[in-house]
Write a protein that holds these residues in place. Structure first.
Motif, PDB file in Angstrom:
ATOM      1  N   ALA A 296     108.590  44.110  32.485  1.00  0.00           N
ATOM      2  CA  ALA A 296     108.953  45.496  32.792  1.00  0.00           C
ATOM      3  C   ALA A 296     109.081  46.313  31.514  1.00  0.00           C
ATOM      4  O   ALA A 296     108.609  47.454  31.433  1.00  0.00           O
ATOM      5  N   GLU A 297     109.726  45.741  30.490  1.00  0.00           N
ATOM      6  CA  GLU A 297     109.901  46.466  29.229  1.00  0.00           C
ATOM      7  C   GLU A 297     108.562  46.693  28.529  1.00  0.00           C
ATOM      8  O   GLU A 297     108.382  47.696  27.832  1.00  0.00           O
ATOM      9  N   ALA A 298     107.630  45.745  28.719  1.00  0.00           N
ATOM     10  CA  ALA A 298     106.310  45.886  28.102  1.00  0.00           C
ATOM     11  C   ALA A 298     105.390  46.781  28.919  1.00  0.00           C
ATOM     12  O   ALA A 298     104.304  47.157  28.441  1.00  0.00           O
ATOM     13  N   GLY A 299     105.787  47.095  30.138  1.00  0.00           N
ATOM     14  CA  GLY A 299     104.947  47.895  31.017  1.00  0.00           C
ATOM     15  C   GLY A 299     103.737  47.136  31.526  1.00  0.00           C
ATOM     16  O   GLY A 299     102.658  47.712  31.729  1.00  0.00           O
ATOM     17  N   LEU A 300     103.922  45.847  31.758  1.00  0.00           N
ATOM     18  CA  LEU A 300     102.815  44.983  32.164  1.00  0.00           C
ATOM     19  C   LEU A 300     103.130  44.248  33.458  1.00  0.00           C
ATOM     20  O   LEU A 300     104.280  44.171  33.888  1.00  0.00           O
ATOM     21  N   GLU A 301     102.086  43.688  34.058  1.00  0.00           N
ATOM     22  CA  GLU A 301     102.212  42.755  35.168  1.00  0.00           C
ATOM     23  C   GLU A 301     101.927  41.348  34.638  1.00  0.00           C
ATOM     24  O   GLU A 301     101.309  41.184  33.578  1.00  0.00           O
ATOM     25  N   ALA A 302     102.339  40.349  35.385  1.00  0.00           N
ATOM     26  CA  ALA A 302     102.122  38.974  34.953  1.00  0.00           C
ATOM     27  C   ALA A 302     100.643  38.681  34.726  1.00  0.00           C
ATOM     28  O   ALA A 302     100.277  37.941  33.799  1.00  0.00           O
ATOM     29  N   ASP A 303      99.782  39.277  35.541  1.00  0.00           N
ATOM     30  CA  ASP A 303      98.340  39.041  35.399  1.00  0.00           C
ATOM     31  C   ASP A 303      97.770  39.645  34.125  1.00  0.00           C
ATOM     32  O   ASP A 303      96.637  39.336  33.739  1.00  0.00           O
ATOM     33  N   ASP A 304      98.531  40.515  33.451  1.00  0.00           N
ATOM     34  CA  ASP A 304      98.059  41.094  32.189  1.00  0.00           C
ATOM     35  C   ASP A 304      98.208  40.122  31.019  1.00  0.00           C
ATOM     36  O   ASP A 304      97.574  40.301  29.978  1.00  0.00           O
ATOM     37  N   ILE A 305      99.065  39.122  31.180  1.00  0.00           N
ATOM     38  CA  ILE A 305      99.325  38.171  30.100  1.00  0.00           C
ATOM     39  C   ILE A 305      98.177  37.167  30.011  1.00  0.00           C
ATOM     40  O   ILE A 305      97.864  36.480  30.974  1.00  0.00           O
ATOM     41  N   ASP A 306      97.571  37.091  28.844  1.00  0.00           N
ATOM     42  CA  ASP A 306      96.451  36.165  28.635  1.00  0.00           C
ATOM     43  C   ASP A 306      96.909  34.793  28.163  1.00  0.00           C
ATOM     44  O   ASP A 306      96.305  33.775  28.520  1.00  0.00           O
ATOM     45  N   VAL A 307      97.949  34.771  27.342  1.00  0.00           N
ATOM     46  CA  VAL A 307      98.432  33.514  26.763  1.00  0.00           C
ATOM     47  C   VAL A 307      99.950  33.518  26.739  1.00  0.00           C
ATOM     48  O   VAL A 307     100.570  34.543  26.431  1.00  0.00           O
ATOM     49  N   VAL A 308     100.544  32.365  27.038  1.00  0.00           N
ATOM     50  CA  VAL A 308     101.986  32.191  26.907  1.00  0.00           C
ATOM     51  C   VAL A 308     102.257  31.062  25.919  1.00  0.00           C
ATOM     52  O   VAL A 308     101.766  29.940  26.106  1.00  0.00           O
ATOM     53  N   PHE A 309     103.007  31.380  24.868  1.00  0.00           N
ATOM     54  CA  PHE A 309     103.556  30.340  24.009  1.00  0.00           C
ATOM     55  C   PHE A 309     104.888  29.938  24.635  1.00  0.00           C
ATOM     56  O   PHE A 309     105.878  30.647  24.527  1.00  0.00           O
ATOM     57  N   ALA A 310     104.863  28.798  25.307  1.00  0.00           N
ATOM     58  CA  ALA A 310     106.027  28.348  26.065  1.00  0.00           C
ATOM     59  C   ALA A 310     107.150  27.892  25.138  1.00  0.00           C
ATOM     60  O   ALA A 310     106.912  27.510  23.988  1.00  0.00           O
ATOM     61  N   HIS A 311     108.380  27.911  25.650  1.00  0.00           N
ATOM     62  CA  HIS A 311     109.481  27.300  24.903  1.00  0.00           C
ATOM     63  C   HIS A 311     109.197  25.802  24.784  1.00  0.00           C
ATOM     64  O   HIS A 311     109.342  25.237  23.713  1.00  0.00           O
ATOM     65  N   GLY A 312     108.793  25.183  25.890  1.00  0.00           N
ATOM     66  CA  GLY A 312     108.205  23.841  25.889  1.00  0.00           C
ATOM     67  C   GLY A 312     108.865  22.810  24.993  1.00  0.00           C
ATOM     68  O   GLY A 312     108.236  22.300  24.075  1.00  0.00           O
ATOM     69  N   THR A 313     110.119  22.474  25.277  1.00  0.00           N
ATOM     70  CA  THR A 313     110.841  21.539  24.421  1.00  0.00           C
ATOM     71  C   THR A 313     110.443  20.080  24.625  1.00  0.00           C
ATOM     72  O   THR A 313     110.753  19.234  23.802  1.00  0.00           O
ATOM     73  N   GLY A 314     109.776  19.799  25.743  1.00  0.00           N
ATOM     74  CA  GLY A 314     109.464  18.411  26.064  1.00  0.00           C
ATOM     75  C   GLY A 314     110.547  17.739  26.878  1.00  0.00           C
ATOM     76  O   GLY A 314     110.416  16.558  27.241  1.00  0.00           O
ATOM     77  N   SER A 315     111.621  18.454  27.184  1.00  0.00           N
ATOM     78  CA  SER A 315     112.675  17.899  28.036  1.00  0.00           C
ATOM     79  C   SER A 315     112.271  18.067  29.495  1.00  0.00           C
ATOM     80  O   SER A 315     111.506  18.963  29.848  1.00  0.00           O
ATOM     81  N   ARG A 316     112.810  17.228  30.330  1.00  0.00           N
ATOM     82  CA  ARG A 316     112.424  17.275  31.747  1.00  0.00           C
ATOM     83  C   ARG A 316     112.842  18.589  32.400  1.00  0.00           C
ATOM     84  O   ARG A 316     112.064  19.234  33.104  1.00  0.00           O
ATOM     85  N   ALA A 317     114.090  19.013  32.161  1.00  0.00           N
ATOM     86  CA  ALA A 317     114.613  20.189  32.854  1.00  0.00           C
ATOM     87  C   ALA A 317     113.929  21.476  32.409  1.00  0.00           C
ATOM     88  O   ALA A 317     113.475  22.273  33.235  1.00  0.00           O
ATOM     89  N   ASN A 318     113.844  21.707  31.100  1.00  0.00           N
ATOM     90  CA  ASN A 318     113.251  22.955  30.604  1.00  0.00           C
ATOM     91  C   ASN A 318     111.799  23.092  31.046  1.00  0.00           C
ATOM     92  O   ASN A 318     111.385  24.126  31.567  1.00  0.00           O
ATOM     93  N   ASP A 319     111.020  22.042  30.847  1.00  0.00           N
ATOM     94  CA  ASP A 319     109.585  22.142  31.145  1.00  0.00           C
ATOM     95  C   ASP A 319     109.328  22.275  32.637  1.00  0.00           C
ATOM     96  O   ASP A 319     108.353  22.912  33.052  1.00  0.00           O
ATOM     97  N   ALA A 320     110.195  21.681  33.454  1.00  0.00           N
ATOM     98  CA  ALA A 320     110.010  21.797  34.902  1.00  0.00           C
ATOM     99  C   ALA A 320     110.161  23.249  35.346  1.00  0.00           C
ATOM    100  O   ALA A 320     109.350  23.769  36.130  1.00  0.00           O
ATOM    101  N   ILE A 321     111.183  23.916  34.834  1.00  0.00           N
ATOM    102  CA  ILE A 321     111.420  25.307  35.224  1.00  0.00           C
ATOM    103  C   ILE A 321     110.333  26.229  34.681  1.00  0.00           C
ATOM    104  O   ILE A 321     109.769  27.049  35.413  1.00  0.00           O
TER     105      ILE A 321
END
Length: 397
Positions: A277-302
């Motif tokens: 919303a702050e960027a004025g975009l929709e989810a489909d506008d995002i080309d790439v996501v650098f995930a938080h991606g810690t490798g833990s079960r809980a974080n990566d699942a969500i």
């Protein structure tokens, strides 16, 4: 009075990480999937041996000390060394120099989780006196960065666990848009912390296997250290010849405080919605996501569920599989990598076996993914206590 938002551009990048001193070795390791994990020395009786971590190499630290003009053998606090080195190299990358007119009133904002951890831990353990350490007030990190780049404007530190660097970006964005300054030196840093290692060990969150973000067989976080700094300038402050890496559209911050350590799905989802919303975009506008991606079960699942549900067309990558978890500097490393992706039109891979990736997730593995039309990149950073912060960048073209 114009209501058009002030446009903000990333004009310089600096970093120090387990890949080495500078942005170039970081980008090289990310693109080749080269991990430099080593075994950490057990810190207490009963701590399991073979636990993997990622440290800034000795030669990279020496490079940083030399660049900062610190005499050999002089006491130096690791967080300050990391942050100041990343800052002076980012300023140089922006085509500026310490004390430059553009930097005199610049905002300096540094995110950190553990601050001057080595100084504090040395004092507590009796290895060095407080005077020998130089003190362990976290503000000294931002103060040191300001002195190193010749800035006399507002300087402060934010400590929002592993979301700290993205929170710092949000603070800088708001201040520049409010007209406080037209340049900011902003990012995050964290040193190796014995407290962190002991805490993660007690949670059984670290171990002998490396971080494998979004893999079915993921198990452990790999603790790391380093810093990333960005020079952020308003459009009116840009000089002839400067070629920005990216435009910063948004850096959204939420705190759900649902659990001391576990992420809350609704809170994380709300931060994603706010960032868009702050960027004025929709989810489909995002080309790439650098995930938080810690490798833990809980974080990566969500995160994985949100990506497959809301961002089905976006390519996803997780750099902690390569450089480990830089704690308060994690978002800074992600922001630096996001800007380099926009410049190079390339997405570095996550070093996991593609056959092991969670079903339905569009995770980049193997070789870097070329995206000639790359336009919008999102960088996630989440932390204990329900701290959530997401930055969104756009190609400056």
């Amino acid at each position: 009075m114009s209501t058009t938002p002030v446009r903000l551009f990333v004009t310089g990048l600096g970093a120090i990480s387990p890949a080495g001193a500078g942005v170039a070795p970081l980008w090289d390791d990310l693109c080749t999937g080269t991990s430099r994990f080593t075994e950490l020395t057990p810190l207490y009786p009963g701590m399991k041996s073979g636990v993997l971590g990622a440290r800034v190499p000795k030669d990279a630290r020496e490079t940083a000390l030399a660049r900062l003009g610190v005499p050999a053998g002089a006491p130096a606090r690791t967080a300050s060394v990391f942050a100041e080195y990343a800052a002076v190299t980012a300023v140089a990358d922006a085509g500026l120099r310490p004390g430059d007119e553009a930097l005199r009133n610049a905002v300096v904002c540094v995110g950190t989780s553990d601050g001057q951890a080595d100084a504090l831990e040395d004092a507590v353990a009796g290895r060095r006196g407080v005077a020998e350490t130089g003190g362990f007030c976290s503000f000294s990190i931002a103060d040191g960065v300001a002195r190193a780049v010749g800035a006399t404007g507002p300087a402060f530190v934010v400590q929002n666990t592993c979301a700290s660097a993205n929170v710092a970006l949000s603070c800088a964005l708001e201040m520049l848009r409010a007209g406080v300054a037209d340049t900011a030196v902003v990012g995050g840093c964290d040193p190796y912390s014995e407290k962190n290692i002991i805490g993660f060990s007690s949670l059984q969150a670290i171990g002998p296997a490396p971080c494998r973000p979004f893999a079915r067989n993921r198990r452990y976080v790999t603790p790391s250290e380093g810093a990333g700094i960005l020079v952020l300038q308003t459009e009116s402050a840009l000089r002839d010849g400067q070629e920005p890496y990216a435009e910063l559209l948004a850096s959204a911050v939420t705190n759900d405080a649902g659990h001391p350590t576990a992420p809350d799905r609704a809170g994380v989802a709300a931060c994603h919605s706010l960032a868009l919303a702050e960027a004025g975009l929709e989810a489909d506008d995002i080309d790439v996501v650098f995930a938080h991606g810690t490798g833990s079960r809980a974080n990566d699942a969500i995160e994985g569920e949100l990506f497959t549900e809301r961002y089905p067309r976006a390519a996803v990558t997780a750099i902690k599989g390569t450089i480990g978890h830089l704690m308060g500097a994690a978002g800074a490393a992600g922001a630096v990598a996001a800007c380099l992706s926009l410049k190079n039109r390339l997405v570095p891979p996550t070093p996991v076996d593609p056959a092991d990736v969670e079903a339905g997730l569009n995770l980049v593995t193997g070789a870097p993914l070329a995206l000639p039309d790359l336009r919008h990149v999102q960088s996630n950073a989440f932390g204990f206590g329900g701290n959530n912060a997401i930055a969104v960048f756009r190609s400056p073209a």
